[in-house]
Design an enzyme around this catalytic site. Structure first.
Site, short mmCIF file in Angstrom:
data_model
loop_
_atom_site.label_atom_id
_atom_site.label_comp_id
_atom_site.label_asym_id
_atom_site.label_seq_id
_atom_site.Cartn_x
_atom_site.Cartn_y
_atom_site.Cartn_z
N ALA A 1 -11.82 2.12 4.29
CA ALA A 1 -10.83 1.33 3.53
C ALA A 1 -9.98 2.23 2.64
O ALA A 1 -10.17 3.44 2.55
CB ALA A 1 -11.54 0.26 2.72
N HIS A 2 -9.03 1.57 1.94
CA HIS A 2 -8.08 2.33 1.15
C HIS A 2 -8.73 3.08 0.00
O HIS A 2 -9.67 2.63 -0.63
CB HIS A 2 -6.95 1.43 0.62
CG HIS A 2 -7.40 0.24 -0.16
ND1 HIS A 2 -6.57 -0.80 -0.46
CD2 HIS A 2 -8.59 -0.10 -0.69
CE1 HIS A 2 -7.22 -1.71 -1.15
NE2 HIS A 2 -8.45 -1.30 -1.31
N ASN A 3 -8.19 4.29 -0.23
CA ASN A 3 -8.58 5.16 -1.34
C ASN A 3 -10.01 5.68 -1.26
O ASN A 3 -10.54 6.21 -2.24
CB ASN A 3 -8.34 4.49 -2.68
CG ASN A 3 -6.87 4.17 -2.91
OD1 ASN A 3 -6.46 3.00 -2.79
ND2 ASN A 3 -6.08 5.18 -3.21
N GLN B 1 0.86 -1.19 0.00
CA GLN B 1 0.00 0.00 0.00
C GLN B 1 0.90 1.24 0.00
O GLN B 1 1.50 1.60 1.01
CB GLN B 1 -0.92 -0.03 1.21
CG GLN B 1 -1.76 -1.30 1.30
CD GLN B 1 -2.79 -1.41 0.20
OE1 GLN B 1 -3.79 -0.71 0.20
NE2 GLN B 1 -2.55 -2.31 -0.75
#
Length: 345
Positions: free
Chosen positions: A243-245, A202
């Site tokens: 969560a990511h992004n 990540q």
């Protein structure tokens, strides 16, 4: 910690709040309470008609209220159009954590020599600040916090005990992060080769805007490539998973246990009730409210209030409805056949 003593005249409070004072301007109050629990010397507030019945019996020395309730008030009153907003402002005057930081770096703190500390900062016991990290002026970093390499904390921010910022995290000015929240952990990214999982590094970060607040034990994951972005004045409750992004627009608010899957974009002025789940790669436009425990699996392009699921009911009724729910497709098909036959006649 020694309990802080407060004392304000009603004249001073009226001036601070822009309220019309009805009563003695020289009277002092030293506490803030509800109408029910107030004692002499306290100021209370009435912001919900459901509590109007307690106004006449309250022992409060003064009450924040709307003009429409003034006749029923038997004590001093501060009259405003929005008593609840005034209560929010008043609460900060009685906050024992308010005020300027105690300018100090505790002897047990570990601060890398390349880290930059601004003026008038408070660094508590067992704090760890990594290489290249920056802490803005007038910030408070309380016991046990970790600020990773190349992360930054804006001016006037407050990190409660045991907050963890991974590397490459940026926290805006006046942001408040509560105990146990983790900002910048790896997003949930893995590739499967048919036999096992392979981790995807990540490489992005997390950007949290000015005046944001993050509740205790909330996790905001770093981006896979770009950054996870939380806008200005966003309020996030406890035990929320982002969560990511994910991107969340300015002035939005998320209640406890909300879960947002990767790469979903939430607009400005959105409200998510407790336990709401958003699937990944969605776009939610500005001004959307999703009620508690709803599951959103499609993008929303029109502002408004959205819900899914059913409220609690008698278990026997729920069981019967659950059986009928399984029959809906069959019933719909039969209904279509009936309508078709009627149309053909």
């Amino acid at each position: 910690m020694k309990k802080q003593q407060f004392s304000y005249t009603l004249e001073d409070l009226a001036e601070r709040l822009g309220a019309r004072l009805v009563g003695d301007p020289a009277v002092r109050v030293s506490g803030l309470s509800t109408l029910v629990d107030a004692a002499p010397g306290d100021i209370a507030f009435l912001a919900n008609r459901a509590y109007l019945k307690y106004l006449g019996e309250s022992e409060a020395t003064a009450v924040l209220l709307h003009e429409s309730h003034l006749e029923e008030c038997k004590c001093n009153a501060l009259v405003l159009d929005n008593p609840y907003l005034a209560y929010a402002e008043l609460s900060r005057l009685f906050d024992p954590l308010a005020g300027t930081p105690q300018t100090s770096v505790h002897a047990s703190a570990v601060v890398d020599e390349t880290a930059q500390l601004g003026a008038n900062v408070e660094i508590g016991p067992q704090v760890v600040i990594g290489p290249g990290a920056r802490v803005g002026d007038n910030s408070r970093i309380l016991a046990g916090c970790v600020i990773g390499a190349d992360s930054s904390v804006g001016e006037g921010a407050l990190l409660h005990p045991n907050v963890t910022l991974y590397h490459g995290v940026m926290i805006g000015a006046r942001a408040v992060l509560h105990s146990g929240c983790v900002i910048g952990a790896d997003g949930f990214g893995f590739a499967h080769d048919g036999k096992g999982w392979h981790k995807i590094a990540q490489l992005g970060g997390v950007l949290i805007g000015d005046d944001a607040e993050v509740g205790s034990c909330t996790s905001i994951d770093r981006g896979a490539l770009g950054d996870t972005i939380i806008g200005n004045d966003v309020k996030i409750d406890s035990q929320v998973q982002i969560a990511h992004n994910v991107q969340i627009g300015d002035h939005s608010a998320l209640a406890g246990c909300v879960g947002i899957a990767g790469s979903t974009k939430v607009g400005r002025y959105c409200l998510m009730g407790g336990g709401v789940g958003l699937a990944g790669h969605l776009e939610i436009c500005d001004g959307v409210q999703v009620t508690g425990m709803s599951l959103v699996t499609n993008s929303i392009s029109k502002p408004g209030v959205y819900s899914s699921g059913t409220g609690a009911m008698d278990n026997g009724l729920w069981r019967r409805n659950a059986v009928r729910f399984k029959q809906l497709d069959q019933l719909a098909r039969r209904l279509n056949q009936v309508e078709k036959r009627l149309k053909d006649k």
